[in-house]
Write an enzyme that holds these catalytic residues in place. Structure first.
Site: not given
Length: 349
Positions: A66, A114, A137, A145
């Site tokens: 992301g 992402g 992450e 996530d």
């Protein structure tokens, strides 16, 4: 080619998605997530669309994650805007997880964060010799996530926890071994594969399986398999501290590298990720991303995410100053706080 960040077209019953930010390694923006989610809704309802294929523009990346740098620039003062981004991205991930038609991700290049979220939850994940997969992450003060808690917790043995806590990078054979990838097709054959899928009479996942099988090749031996027993033993410890201690006692090169990798991650992220994967193993997909949303909402109000982005993506000194700076200082009570209900601000899917 259009300069739009994400492109869609339809041909012969196939819906095509192109992540179109090659200079940014096809990192996902908010608008890309929203547009993709809307297209999934449209294609799910369209009987003329038999399957979907997603790929990334350029030769370097499928999707590197992301666009977290934009979130960083907003800072804690813009947390509501940041959570709008994360929330709508998670809704899109859920839409993909529940998508009723074959969904083929051509993972040619970097796949991180992402990028995992827009591929792992579909029916077919095709890797190539250029695939490079990681979930990094914890190195930026975040958690894996985008449905990572659900997917990684279901990797064989403790491989998902190993992936999540160390940020280790993997190639095609490892992706297959871990269950992230379903097939290996060299990048030189992807165009022919897409043409064959267009020509096929697709009525089910099995029909896609049959087409891909005509192009699939052997990716070779998975290097991670050599250390599977050690991974399962070390990462079965009941705490992050236990994992670190077990690795420290193992003097071989693999264990020492894993040990060193964990020690440079955000201590808070390590504790949160450990709990995330443990809890998500017993949750369905939607409940898992709701849990992730709670944690990320509180991460956005803290220190480590912004410090991690600064160190890795802004100043690039790779010397983050975590708060706290060691694992034992992150208490169970603090971890519990991250996972507590957001009340009226809970994610609704």
């Amino acid at each position: 080619m259009s300069d739009a960040e994400i492109l869609f077209h339809e041909a012969d019953g196939i819906g095509f998605v192109l992540l179109n930010r090659p200079k940014a390694l096809n990192a996902l923006t908010y608008d890309m997530c929203v547009d993709f989610d809307a297209k999934l809704v449209e294609w799910a309802a369209n009987p003329a669309i038999k399957a979907v294929i997603i790929e990334g523009a350029g030769e370097k990346a499928f999707c590197s994650g992301g666009d977290v740098r934009k979130v960083y620039e907003g800072g804690p003062a813009e947390v509501k805007s940041a959570m709008k981004f994360f929330g709508d991205e998670y809704i899109m991930n859920s839409r993909l997880h529940h998508f009723s038609k074959p969904f083929v991700a051509l993972l040619d290049g970097i796949v991180m964060g992402g990028g995992f979220g827009v591929s792992a939850h579909g029916s077919h994940r095709v890797v190539s010799e250029r695939t490079l997969f990681a979930m990094p992450e914890t190195a930026i003060g975040l958690i894996p996530d985008v449905g990572g808690g659900f997917a990684l917790s279901r990797f064989p043995g403790k491989l998902g926890l190993y992936v999540a806590l160390t940020g280790t990078r993997f190639r095609a054979a490892d992706c297959l071994y871990m269950g992230f990838a379903t097939d290996y097709v060299p990048s030189s054959r992807h165009e022919a594969l897409k043409a064959a899928l267009r020509a096929a009479d697709i009525r089910s996942d099995a029909d896609v399986d049959a087409v891909i099988a005509r192009f699939a090749e052997d990716a070779g031996v998975a290097p991670v398999a050599e250390h599977r027993a050690e991974i399962d033993a070390a990462f079965s410890a009941s705490t992050v501290e236990g994992i670190v201690a077990t690795l420290a006692l193992n003097t071989n090169d693999w264990a020492q590298k894993a040990h060193a990798s964990i020690l440079v991650q955000s201590p808070t992220s390590l504790k949160l990720t450990f709990r995330q994967l443990r809890d998500c193993l017993d949750l369905d997909f939607n409940e898992g991303v709701k849990l992730e949303y709670r944690v990320v909402a509180r991460i956005m109000l803290g220190h480590d995410f912004y410090e991690g982005i600064r160190a890795v993506l802004v100043d690039r000194d790779n010397a983050p100053k975590w708060q706290p700076d060691h694992i034992a200082a992150v208490t169970d009570a603090e971890v519990d706080h991250y996972f507590a209900s957001l009340g009226a601000d809970e994610l609704v899917i």
